[in-house]
Design a protein around this motif. Sequence first.
Motif, PDB file in Angstrom:
ATOM      1  N   VAL A   7      17.111  16.606  21.630  1.00 13.63           N
ATOM      2  CA  VAL A   7      18.659  16.847  21.723  1.00 13.63           C
ATOM      3  C   VAL A   7      19.210  15.264  22.341  1.00 13.63           C
ATOM      4  O   VAL A   7      20.163  15.348  21.930  1.00 13.63           O
ATOM      5  CB  VAL A   7      18.326  18.035  22.977  1.00 13.63           C
ATOM      6  N   LEU A   8      18.172  14.928  23.017  1.00 15.60           N
ATOM      7  CA  LEU A   8      19.027  13.750  23.925  1.00 15.60           C
ATOM      8  C   LEU A   8      19.013  12.727  22.731  1.00 15.60           C
ATOM      9  O   LEU A   8      19.768  11.790  22.958  1.00 15.60           O
ATOM     10  CB  LEU A   8      17.209  12.866  24.677  1.00 15.60           C
ATOM     11  N   GLN A   9      18.038  12.496  21.783  1.00 17.83           N
ATOM     12  CA  GLN A   9      18.419  11.731  20.524  1.00 17.83           C
ATOM     13  C   GLN A   9      19.687  11.970  19.414  1.00 17.83           C
ATOM     14  O   GLN A   9      20.405  11.204  19.465  1.00 17.83           O
ATOM     15  CB  GLN A   9      17.222  11.528  19.765  1.00 17.83           C
ATOM     16  N   TRP A  10      20.344  13.024  20.267  1.00 18.36           N
ATOM     17  CA  TRP A  10      21.015  13.757  18.831  1.00 18.36           C
ATOM     18  C   TRP A  10      22.595  12.989  20.157  1.00 18.36           C
ATOM     19  O   TRP A  10      22.921  12.626  19.582  1.00 18.36           O
ATOM     20  CB  TRP A  10      21.640  15.738  18.669  1.00 18.36           C
ATOM     21  N   MET A  11      22.272  13.390  21.167  1.00 18.93           N
ATOM     22  CA  MET A  11      23.459  12.474  22.448  1.00 18.93           C
ATOM     23  C   MET A  11      24.008  11.749  22.276  1.00 18.93           C
ATOM     24  O   MET A  11      24.518  11.072  23.085  1.00 18.93           O
ATOM     25  CB  MET A  11      22.814  13.790  23.897  1.00 18.93           C
ATOM     26  N   ARG A  12      22.896  10.537  21.638  1.00 18.43           N
ATOM     27  CA  ARG A  12      22.783   9.177  22.322  1.00 18.43           C
ATOM     28  C   ARG A  12      23.423   8.537  20.830  1.00 18.43           C
ATOM     29  O   ARG A  12      24.366   8.013  20.933  1.00 18.43           O
ATOM     30  CB  ARG A  12      21.494   8.489  21.695  1.00 18.43           C
TER      31      ARG A  12
ATOM     32  N   ARG B 124      28.707   6.827  25.072  1.00 19.32           N
ATOM     33  CA  ARG B 124      28.397   7.223  25.389  1.00 19.32           C
ATOM     34  C   ARG B 124      28.118   7.342  26.812  1.00 19.32           C
ATOM     35  O   ARG B 124      27.239   8.313  27.899  1.00 19.32           O
ATOM     36  CB  ARG B 124      28.274   5.091  26.110  1.00 19.32           C
ATOM     37  N   TYR B 125      29.250   8.269  27.258  1.00 18.80           N
ATOM     38  CA  TYR B 125      29.411   8.387  28.812  1.00 18.80           C
ATOM     39  C   TYR B 125      28.728   9.850  28.797  1.00 18.80           C
ATOM     40  O   TYR B 125      27.681  10.179  29.777  1.00 18.80           O
ATOM     41  CB  TYR B 125      30.911   8.932  28.886  1.00 18.80           C
ATOM     42  N   VAL B 126      28.850  10.582  27.980  1.00 18.10           N
ATOM     43  CA  VAL B 126      27.773  11.682  27.902  1.00 18.10           C
ATOM     44  C   VAL B 126      26.371  11.335  28.166  1.00 18.10           C
ATOM     45  O   VAL B 126      25.109  12.031  29.207  1.00 18.10           O
ATOM     46  CB  VAL B 126      27.711  12.089  26.411  1.00 18.10           C
ATOM     47  N   ILE B 127      25.669  10.734  26.814  1.00 11.63           N
ATOM     48  CA  ILE B 127      23.792  10.028  27.506  1.00 11.63           C
ATOM     49  C   ILE B 127      23.773   9.318  28.939  1.00 11.63           C
ATOM     50  O   ILE B 127      23.030  10.180  29.771  1.00 11.63           O
ATOM     51  CB  ILE B 127      23.529   9.805  26.448  1.00 11.63           C
ATOM     52  N   GLU B 128      25.047   8.802  29.788  1.00 13.72           N
ATOM     53  CA  GLU B 128      24.809   8.623  30.574  1.00 13.72           C
ATOM     54  C   GLU B 128      25.170   9.469  31.869  1.00 13.72           C
ATOM     55  O   GLU B 128      24.514   8.977  33.089  1.00 13.72           O
ATOM     56  CB  GLU B 128      25.515   7.063  31.077  1.00 13.72           C
ATOM     57  N   GLY B 129      25.969  10.129  31.402  1.00 16.02           N
ATOM     58  CA  GLY B 129      26.037  11.199  32.520  1.00 16.02           C
ATOM     59  C   GLY B 129      25.279  12.506  32.366  1.00 16.02           C
ATOM     60  O   GLY B 129      25.333  13.156  33.171  1.00 16.02           O
ATOM     61  N   THR B 130      23.707  12.160  32.221  1.00 15.95           N
ATOM     62  CA  THR B 130      22.991  13.545  31.603  1.00 15.95           C
ATOM     63  C   THR B 130      21.678  13.475  32.793  1.00 15.95           C
ATOM     64  O   THR B 130      21.448  11.890  32.160  1.00 15.95           O
ATOM     65  CB  THR B 130      22.393  13.809  30.598  1.00 15.95           C
TER      66      THR B 130
ATOM     67  N   LEU C 148      11.432  10.082  28.199  1.00 15.21           N
ATOM     68  CA  LEU C 148      12.513  11.205  27.860  1.00 15.21           C
ATOM     69  C   LEU C 148      13.786  10.330  28.987  1.00 15.21           C
ATOM     70  O   LEU C 148      14.885   9.577  27.862  1.00 15.21           O
ATOM     71  CB  LEU C 148      13.060  11.927  29.040  1.00 15.21           C
ATOM     72  N   SER C 149      12.800   8.794  29.732  1.00 13.46           N
ATOM     73  CA  SER C 149      14.115   8.134  30.212  1.00 13.46           C
ATOM     74  C   SER C 149      14.684   7.324  29.167  1.00 13.46           C
ATOM     75  O   SER C 149      15.646   6.210  30.042  1.00 13.46           O
ATOM     76  CB  SER C 149      14.116   7.213  31.587  1.00 13.46           C
ATOM     77  N   THR C 150      13.942   6.786  28.173  1.00 11.74           N
ATOM     78  CA  THR C 150      14.210   5.467  27.339  1.00 11.74           C
ATOM     79  C   THR C 150      15.648   5.742  26.487  1.00 11.74           C
ATOM     80  O   THR C 150      15.793   4.854  25.758  1.00 11.74           O
ATOM     81  CB  THR C 150      13.158   4.653  26.203  1.00 11.74           C
ATOM     82  N   THR C 151      15.995   7.109  26.370  1.00 10.33           N
ATOM     83  CA  THR C 151      16.982   7.379  25.465  1.00 10.33           C
ATOM     84  C   THR C 151      18.432   7.167  26.469  1.00 10.33           C
ATOM     85  O   THR C 151      19.809   7.714  25.745  1.00 10.33           O
ATOM     86  CB  THR C 151      17.102   8.957  25.399  1.00 10.33           C
ATOM     87  N   GLY C 152      18.401   7.058  27.734  1.00 10.14           N
ATOM     88  CA  GLY C 152      19.407   6.429  28.715  1.00 10.14           C
ATOM     89  C   GLY C 152      19.690   7.833  29.924  1.00 10.14           C
ATOM     90  O   GLY C 152      20.881   7.439  30.413  1.00 10.14           O
ATOM     91  N   ALA C 153      18.864   9.417  29.298  1.00  9.23           N
ATOM     92  CA  ALA C 153      19.003   9.744  30.705  1.00  9.23           C
ATOM     93  C   ALA C 153      18.218   9.712  31.691  1.00  9.23           C
ATOM     94  O   ALA C 153      16.745   8.870  31.552  1.00  9.23           O
ATOM     95  CB  ALA C 153      18.976  11.362  29.444  1.00  9.23           C
ATOM     96  N   ALA C 154      18.838  10.311  32.950  1.00  7.06           N
ATOM     97  CA  ALA C 154      18.238  10.244  34.138  1.00  7.06           C
ATOM     98  C   ALA C 154      17.069  11.513  33.988  1.00  7.06           C
ATOM     99  O   ALA C 154      17.546  12.319  33.224  1.00  7.06           O
ATOM    100  CB  ALA C 154      18.894  10.171  35.428  1.00  7.06           C
TER     101      ALA C 154
END
Length: 378
Positions: free
Chosen positions: A291-296, A300-306, A328-334
């Motif tokens: 799902v995180l890969q899909w959100m990428r 950009r604000y979507v994954i950065e704010g996740t 998981l954090s490699t996708t840009g999410a915390a």
Amino acid sequence: MPNADNWQGDVLRDLRGPDRPAGPSPDAPAPAVPAPEPGDRALVGDPPPTERAHGRQATAASGAPAARPPRATPGSRAVVDEELTGVVRKARHGEHVAARAVRAVRRTVSSSAAQEVAELTRTAELLQQPVTTGRQIAVTSIRGGAGKSTVAALLGTAYAHYRQDPVLLVEADPALGSLPLRLGAQSLRWTTGDIADIVEPQMSLLDITGYLVQLPENAWLLPGSQGQIGAMLDTRAYERVMVSLRRYFGVTVVDCETLPAEVARVALTASQARVLAAPATLDGLTSTYNVLQWMRGLPRYVIEGTVVVLTEQVPRPGVDLTEAARKLSTTGAAVHLLPYDGHLAAGGTIRTELLAHPTRRAATRLAAEVFQLSQKRR
């Protein structure tokens, strides 16, 4: 509408009962408006139906579009059926007595207590930052049982405890969602779908809270259903409710349907911050990573704010949580960890005084980071 400089003060004065401007003549005929029945716990502070009717009449006189036909007043329904109340055992503490005793001894012989107080002070300062417009935070998951409603309840409780402005929890998961139970609500009546046909721009905060379930510490709940299978919520109704209610509440936490439901996808993109609850299992991590890969692929604000919350559902999960968080954090999410807690695992109403100490700290840190992320997007 509240002014941009001090809108929280405006709504708090409204909540305490401000003087209202004079409305149309009391002799003028008023259309029928569904009104909550008096005496229901879920309808604290409900205004007289004639007052809302006059507001509608004034809107019509000004040339605005006529209001939608009101829904019939729903009946009140208990959150827990009385036949099931006898099966509930006494709530247990989330941490064993031995673990609490060891922690107490360590605090007396080390400097950890002072460090903890300093950390808590910093976190509280972050949570208490003012906002110019209401922040909306969406919580969802890939499947049921991932701890989504538990995370939403913990976030809403933390914001209500630390903040002075009103906090709203919205259940946008009408298919037997557990958020009302987790928050300790006793009965429900008005739902998200009902409010979508009632809320109007000229309503005050007192008008709005008349349709909500009042919770402790200046917080309110808008349920998704009355526990009936088959209730649906379309995206238009959700958007209408969220746009209308945003100006009344400093923070709104939305307990969404599981992905890829349409309402959940709308909530993810429309909110200022997103929380994705995932069980700390191999299949949970795999689904969440996809799902995180899909959100990428979204803005950009979507994954950065996740923020991903890995929920431990057993004391010792069979995965390396440190490595899982790194991946998981490699996708840009915390990524945050919500440790196993016996009180949360038992289900039912969450009582913060019974949460394990690590759980309370983790929930507060999570609430602070999610709120900070929500502040980055206007």
